[in-house]
Design a protein around this motif. Structure first.
Motif, short mmCIF file in Angstrom:
data_model
loop_
_atom_site.label_atom_id
_atom_site.label_comp_id
_atom_site.label_asym_id
_atom_site.label_seq_id
_atom_site.Cartn_x
_atom_site.Cartn_y
_atom_site.Cartn_z
N GLY A 1 80.16 -5.68 19.30
CA GLY A 1 81.11 -5.58 18.20
C GLY A 1 81.24 -4.16 17.67
N THR A 2 82.03 -4.00 16.64
CA THR A 2 82.28 -2.67 16.08
C THR A 2 81.03 -2.05 15.47
N LYS B 1 92.66 -0.75 20.68
CA LYS B 1 94.10 -0.56 20.88
C LYS B 1 94.66 0.43 19.86
N GLU B 2 94.22 0.28 18.62
CA GLU B 2 94.66 1.20 17.57
C GLU B 2 94.06 2.60 17.78
N TRP B 3 92.80 2.63 18.17
CA TRP B 3 92.13 3.91 18.37
C TRP B 3 92.74 4.69 19.54
N HIS B 4 93.19 3.97 20.56
CA HIS B 4 93.84 4.63 21.69
C HIS B 4 95.10 5.38 21.24
N LYS B 5 95.84 4.78 20.31
CA LYS B 5 97.05 5.44 19.79
C LYS B 5 96.66 6.70 19.01
N ASP C 1 91.62 8.12 7.86
CA ASP C 1 90.99 7.68 6.62
C ASP C 1 90.80 6.16 6.62
N GLY C 2 91.75 5.47 7.23
CA GLY C 2 91.67 4.02 7.30
C GLY C 2 90.51 3.53 8.15
N PHE C 3 90.05 4.36 9.09
CA PHE C 3 88.92 4.00 9.95
C PHE C 3 87.59 4.46 9.39
N SER C 4 87.61 5.37 8.43
CA SER C 4 86.39 6.07 8.01
C SER C 4 85.35 5.18 7.35
N ASP C 5 85.76 4.00 6.86
CA ASP C 5 84.79 3.11 6.22
C ASP C 5 83.92 2.39 7.25
N ARG C 6 84.38 2.34 8.51
CA ARG C 6 83.62 1.65 9.55
C ARG C 6 83.11 2.58 10.66
N PHE C 7 83.77 3.72 10.85
CA PHE C 7 83.41 4.61 11.96
C PHE C 7 83.31 6.05 11.48
N ASP C 8 82.52 6.82 12.19
CA ASP C 8 82.41 8.24 11.89
C ASP C 8 83.56 8.99 12.55
N GLU D 1 87.19 14.28 13.92
CA GLU D 1 88.63 14.15 14.13
C GLU D 1 89.40 14.59 12.88
N LYS D 2 88.89 14.19 11.70
CA LYS D 2 89.54 14.59 10.46
C LYS D 2 89.50 16.11 10.28
#
Length: 326
Positions: free
Chosen positions: A17-18, A271-275, A304-311, A315-316
């Motif tokens: 999982g994530t 899928k979202e991360w690939h974009k 920013d939308g991914f930052s709560d779950r992933f480092d 990239e930022k």
């Protein structure tokens, strides 16, 4: 009419999982799997000991890390002023024995700490052919260009491998009872030992994996070797050396891996991360146009939308370096 024999991977009870933590060890194909996992923001400690091909050395390194065993000083070797260790890949070297000892003990400590919290250990076996030091019979992971007369070449048998795995497995479960193990045989061809011996070696590894999977209910075999040999049975899927799978083959095998083990949530994220990765790879001719600045601002918002779950800090930082302050 069918023109290929596609491998059907057995469904796995285990799901990545994530929030999963994964450590990969073994041959150079473990590096491929590990880098793909890390590139997709999955927490991964990728081949901490460097490339190690034979199961005896792989299982020994994992066991020693778990037991916090100091590195064996008598297996250190000096060549042209550089110190290396027979149990480790050549990327580990130092100018003194003391520096090398410290480096390797740090590596083992890092592996131990990660394994205690990991959800999965991915092991890729490369060859059943081992080199033993004639002076003591110990198997080495790397010969470090020592004279061939220093070693005796042997072929591990299935019983050797399964017994050594069992010893490592017991140590692993003592430190982390919930961890799952994913086994695979490397699709890289070891032609140095001749193609005939490569076939013998791979067959031993595959048979050992079969018996290990049958004996332990928290071990699952992933057929990367079979996918390469039977599904992608064409030289166009190899690099120029005709030994290593090329980028296209690696990507295809990893897609099979993700289909087998990833949760729906993780596949949705990918899928979202690939974009996002495609956007990050975009190279505009002009970076200061209003259109590109808006593109960067939108991309930063997605990150920013991914930052709560992933480092996503690196990239930022890359995006922020291109943004022009208002």
């Amino acid at each position: 009419m069918e023109f290929r024999t596609e491998i059907e991977v057995s469904p796995s009870r285990f799901r990545i999982g994530t929030d999963s933590k994964i450590m990969t060890v073994g041959s150079c194909f473990s590096e491929v799997i590990g880098s793909q996992l890390a590139d997709n923001k999955i927490q991964c400690l990728c081949n901490p000991y460097g490339t190690v091909f034979n199961p005896s050395s792989i299982f020994k390194l994992v066991s020693n890390s778990l037991q916090n065993q100091p590195v064996y000083k008598h297996l250190m070797v000096e060549n042209s002023g550089i110190w290396q260790h027979y149990d480790y890949h050549s990327k580990f070297y130092a100018n003194t024995r003391e520096e090398l000892e410290s480096l390797l003990n740090q590596t083992n400590k890092k592996s131990q700490q990660f394994l205690r919290k990991a959800n999965f250990l991915v092991i890729t076996l490369g060859t059943a052919i081992v080199h033993q030091l004639k002076e003591n019979g110990l198997v080495v992971a790397n010969c470090h260009k020592a004279p061939a007369s220093t070693f005796k070449k042997e072929v591990l048998n299935v019983k050797d491998i399964t017994l050594r795995f069992s010893a490592m497995y017991e140590q692993l479960k003592m430190h982390n009872n919930k961890i799952k193990i994913l086994l695979t045989v490397s699709p890289v061809r070891h032609t140095r030992e001749t193609l005939q011996l490569n076939s013998v070696s791979k067959s031993i590894l595959r048979t050992a994996c079969y018996h290990i999977e049958q004996e332990f209910n928290d071990v699952h075999y992933f057929p990367s070797f079979e996918i390469m040999m039977d599904d992608l049975r064409d030289y166009r899927f190899y690099k120029a050396d005709m030994i290593h799978p090329n980028e296209q083959a690696e990507k295809y095998i990893f897609e099979k891996f993700s289909e087998t083990y990833f949760t729906e949530d993780l596949n949705s994220f990918l899928k979202e991360w690939h974009k996002v990765k495609m956007s990050l790879a975009h190279r505009p001719i002009q970076t200061d146009t209003p259109a590109h600045q808006k593109f960067l601002a939108d991309l930063l918002e997605k990150l920013d939308g991914f930052s709560d779950r992933f480092d996503v800090s690196s990239e930022k930082e890359k995006v922020l370096s291109q943004l022009i302050a208002a």
